[in-house]
Scaffold this motif. Structure first.
Motif, short mmCIF file in Angstrom:
data_model
loop_
_atom_site.label_atom_id
_atom_site.label_comp_id
_atom_site.label_asym_id
_atom_site.label_seq_id
_atom_site.Cartn_x
_atom_site.Cartn_y
_atom_site.Cartn_z
N LEU A 54 0.91 -1.26 -0.08
CA LEU A 54 0.05 0.16 0.08
C LEU A 54 0.89 1.16 0.11
O LEU A 54 0.70 2.18 -0.90
CB LEU A 54 -0.85 -0.20 1.29
CG LEU A 54 -2.18 1.22 1.00
CD1 LEU A 54 -3.37 0.41 2.04
CD2 LEU A 54 -1.68 2.35 1.61
N ILE A 55 1.88 1.30 0.97
CA ILE A 55 2.69 2.57 1.08
C ILE A 55 3.52 2.80 -0.18
O ILE A 55 3.54 3.75 -0.54
CB ILE A 55 3.44 2.51 2.40
CG1 ILE A 55 2.52 2.67 3.54
CG2 ILE A 55 4.42 3.83 2.29
CD1 ILE A 55 1.58 3.97 3.76
N THR A 90 -4.73 2.62 -9.72
CA THR A 90 -5.23 1.14 -9.28
C THR A 90 -4.10 0.11 -9.06
O THR A 90 -3.17 -0.07 -10.01
CB THR A 90 -6.13 0.36 -10.34
OG1 THR A 90 -7.38 1.36 -10.52
CG2 THR A 90 -6.87 -0.70 -9.88
N TYR A 91 -4.14 -0.49 -7.94
CA TYR A 91 -3.33 -1.88 -7.85
C TYR A 91 -4.07 -2.92 -7.51
O TYR A 91 -4.86 -3.04 -6.71
CB TYR A 91 -2.37 -1.34 -6.60
CG TYR A 91 -1.23 -2.36 -6.36
CD1 TYR A 91 -0.21 -2.39 -7.37
CD2 TYR A 91 -1.55 -3.18 -5.08
CE1 TYR A 91 0.88 -3.71 -7.08
CE2 TYR A 91 -0.45 -4.29 -5.04
CZ TYR A 91 0.56 -4.31 -5.94
OH TYR A 91 1.42 -5.30 -5.59
N SER A 116 -4.49 10.18 -0.86
CA SER A 116 -3.19 10.56 -0.29
C SER A 116 -3.09 11.99 -1.06
O SER A 116 -3.32 12.54 -2.29
CB SER A 116 -2.19 9.62 -0.84
OG SER A 116 -0.87 10.12 -0.28
N TYR A 117 -2.69 12.93 0.05
CA TYR A 117 -2.13 14.37 -0.45
C TYR A 117 -0.60 14.39 0.02
O TYR A 117 -0.24 13.97 0.91
CB TYR A 117 -3.13 15.26 0.59
CG TYR A 117 -4.73 14.84 0.52
CD1 TYR A 117 -5.30 15.89 -0.49
CD2 TYR A 117 -5.27 14.06 1.31
CE1 TYR A 117 -6.87 15.29 -0.59
CE2 TYR A 117 -6.47 13.67 1.14
CZ TYR A 117 -7.23 14.50 0.26
OH TYR A 117 -8.57 14.31 0.17
N ARG A 118 -0.15 14.97 -0.87
CA ARG A 118 1.21 15.47 -0.74
C ARG A 118 1.41 16.78 0.18
O ARG A 118 0.64 17.76 0.10
CB ARG A 118 2.20 15.92 -1.88
CG ARG A 118 3.55 15.84 -1.68
CD ARG A 118 4.39 16.36 -2.93
NE ARG A 118 4.03 15.73 -4.28
CZ ARG A 118 4.04 16.14 -5.40
NH1 ARG A 118 4.07 17.45 -5.50
NH2 ARG A 118 3.66 15.31 -6.21
N THR A 119 2.18 16.63 1.28
CA THR A 119 2.25 17.53 2.51
C THR A 119 3.67 18.01 2.68
O THR A 119 4.74 17.45 2.04
CB THR A 119 1.64 17.04 3.79
OG1 THR A 119 2.22 15.75 3.85
CG2 THR A 119 0.08 16.82 3.55
N LEU A 163 -6.32 5.99 -4.86
CA LEU A 163 -5.58 4.78 -5.28
C LEU A 163 -6.81 3.68 -5.01
O LEU A 163 -7.30 3.52 -3.92
CB LEU A 163 -4.57 4.34 -4.42
CG LEU A 163 -3.87 2.99 -4.53
CD1 LEU A 163 -3.54 2.86 -6.02
CD2 LEU A 163 -2.71 2.71 -3.58
N ASP A 164 -7.35 2.86 -5.88
CA ASP A 164 -8.01 1.84 -5.83
C ASP A 164 -7.16 0.50 -5.51
O ASP A 164 -6.65 0.12 -6.44
CB ASP A 164 -8.78 1.44 -6.85
CG ASP A 164 -10.14 2.45 -7.02
OD1 ASP A 164 -10.96 2.64 -6.13
OD2 ASP A 164 -10.20 3.29 -8.20
N TYR A 165 -7.26 0.23 -4.29
CA TYR A 165 -6.54 -0.88 -3.82
C TYR A 165 -7.30 -2.18 -3.86
O TYR A 165 -8.06 -2.56 -3.04
CB TYR A 165 -5.51 -0.83 -2.50
CG TYR A 165 -4.42 -1.46 -2.22
CD1 TYR A 165 -3.43 -1.11 -2.30
CD2 TYR A 165 -4.71 -2.99 -1.74
CE1 TYR A 165 -2.10 -2.16 -2.32
CE2 TYR A 165 -3.37 -3.83 -1.50
CZ TYR A 165 -2.03 -3.09 -1.57
OH TYR A 165 -1.03 -3.83 -1.56
N VAL A 166 -7.14 -3.12 -5.10
CA VAL A 166 -8.09 -4.18 -4.84
C VAL A 166 -7.58 -5.34 -5.17
O VAL A 166 -6.34 -5.76 -5.44
CB VAL A 166 -8.98 -4.00 -6.38
CG1 VAL A 166 -9.53 -2.39 -6.29
CG2 VAL A 166 -8.01 -3.90 -7.63
N PRO A 167 -8.45 -6.52 -5.05
CA PRO A 167 -7.93 -7.83 -5.04
C PRO A 167 -7.58 -8.17 -6.48
O PRO A 167 -7.80 -7.53 -7.40
CB PRO A 167 -8.86 -8.81 -4.94
CG PRO A 167 -10.07 -7.82 -3.86
CD PRO A 167 -9.83 -6.68 -4.46
N ALA A 168 -6.34 -8.84 -6.82
CA ALA A 168 -6.24 -9.39 -8.11
C ALA A 168 -7.29 -10.02 -8.71
O ALA A 168 -7.96 -10.93 -8.27
CB ALA A 168 -4.96 -10.28 -8.08
#
Length: 443
Positions: free
Chosen positions: A162-163, A255-256, A269-272, A430-435
């Motif tokens: 994720l990160i 997407t991942y 996520s926002y850049r800070t 980011l859509d972090y989804v199952p393969a």
């Protein structure tokens, strides 16, 4: 009324503790450029010897990522005077513990010993710096160790990427764009000479801070520091390139697919700015408002009341050059990622348009007082804080004064910082989804 009086008395006790717990320290430089910080704490017969090096994943060659983390392992292989495989035996055999960790910004090593073994700890850390043995057998051995760690913590761990995926999509120019653990292909391709050159460049006394915290005789400790670290030659000055990212002005969509998960996750996520800024501290407080505990705004609304998500959260990923403000949610039932994102956005808009109450602000500051006390409640915590505040922030005394910055944050600042950084056109979704192949097999 009785409960109110008890709560008030606890609050006053906590405030008094936070104010009273000033960390005393002494700092000085050796002739070779090594910075030394001493914190004498006679309350328990233990002492920590620690060295933090100003080298992390961001200092790597883009074609040789993973070197900084690799060295966290490699430098336990042995030295000219500590045979291979003997490091941990010496530590445990003398009643101690040790460890190390790496970030994108620095690498940190430490030993905790009974205080009568302080000299041993200093000798061992000086050996790591002055006489490391970097040979092919050590490189090959640790290469397999790092590969196994990557398989365990990243490749085969649910949401383990994720990160890394957030960083990959948030940064274009800055070395923060690759994962701290790096690329196994890069490590496989590296030569022994490249590892030796990395060590020579970054593992130098003038690129490090030595922190000793615990029960000690200050005068004797200074003698030992000079004896073991004084003769180490100064290294070449390191020229660090400055990487400046263009502002994010349009939402990034990515997407991942993770083969280790069954439930999707939505990530915003926002850049800070750098963790050294006041704005970064305000963003920390915003994280606490949104997702610290079951009474926090996101959890209470989305998980508890509406039951739209299994998990929800927000946190600041603070670093030396830039940070990331990350929100995540795991939809449940018929709710979609878009549904959860909409609810999270509503809470951010509230922060941008409505001042939190004075009572909520006070509760927030009480939490930070408590965190401050806890972070300095052990010699291990004090040592790492002293090292970090010197090496990454440039001000050791922040160990005592940073809490005043949090206490001075206003309701208006919380609203204004939310407006400044947490806008839809400034973020990654980011859509972090199952393969897909796994999801199809489950049907």
């Amino acid at each position: 009324m009785k409960k109110s009086l008890i709560a008030l008395s606890l609050l006053l006790m906590l405030g008094g503790t936070a104010h009273a717990q000033k960390v005393a320290f002494e700092e000085y430089d050796l002739a070779n450029g090594m910075h030394v910080i001493l914190h004498n704490d006679p309350s328990a017969p233990v002492v920590i010897t620690s060295v933090m090096y100003h080298v992390g994943a961001k200092d790597e060659n883009p074609e040789r990522t993973g070197f900084a983390h690799f060295f966290e392992h490699l430098l336990f292989e042995g030295t000219q005077n500590i045979k291979r495989g003997e490091w941990f035996k010496i530590v445990t055999g003398n009643g101690g513990t040790n460890n190390a960790n790496t970030s994108d910004d620095r690498t940190y090593y430490f030993e905790v010993f009974p205080s009568n073994n302080l000299e041993l700890g200093l000798w061992m850390e000086s050996e790591r710096l002055m006489h490391p043995v970097i040979n092919q057998i050590g490189v090959d051995t640790q290469n397999e160790v790092v590969k196994e760690e990557k398989r365990l913590r990243v490749d085969n761990s649910p949401y383990g990427n994720l990160i890394g995926q957030v960083k990959k999509n948030m940064f274009v120019k800055h070395p923060y764009r690759w994962a701290t653990i790096g690329s196994m292909e890069h490590l496989d391709a590296a030569t022994l000479e490249e590892f030796q050159a990395f060590n020579k460049k970054f593992y130098a006394p003038n690129n490090a801070v030595l922190v000793i915290a615990g029960q000690m005789d200050i005068a004797k400790t200074k003698e030992w520091v000079q004896k073991y670290f004084g003769p180490i030659p100064r290294g070449q000055e390191i020229k660090r390139e400055k990487f400046v990212e263009d502002p994010i002005t349009t939402q990034i969509n990515a997407t991942y697919e993770d083969p280790n998960i069954q439930k999707p996750m939505i990530v915003a996520s926002y850049r800070t700015p750098s963790m050294k800024t006041r704005d970064a501290r305000v963003l920390d407080m915003i994280s606490t408002i949104l997702s610290d505990g079951k009474s926090s705004r996101l959890y209470k609304k989305i998980v508890d009341d509406k039951k739209m998500a299994l998990q929800i959260g927000a946190f600041s990923f603070n670093q030396e050059d830039y940070g990331m403000y990350i929100l995540y949610g795991m939809p449940q039932g018929e709710n979609t990622a878009k549904d959860v994102l909409r609810e999270m956005d509503e809470e951010i808009v509230k922060l941008q348009t409505e001042l939190i109450s004075e009572n909520d602000l006070q509760k927030l500051k009480n939490k930070y007082d408590n965190t401050y006390v806890n972070s300095n409640s052990s010699v291990e915590g004090v040592a790492e804080n002293l090292a970090s505040f010197y090496l990454l922030y440039g001000d050791v005394n922040l160990i005592n004064t940073e809490i005043e910055m949090y206490r001075s944050i206003t309701r208006e600042e919380i609203r204004d910082i939310a407006k400044k950084y947490l806008n839809p056109n400034q973020r990654l979704i980011l859509d972090y989804v199952p393969a897909k192949d796994k999801a199809e097999n489950k049907q």
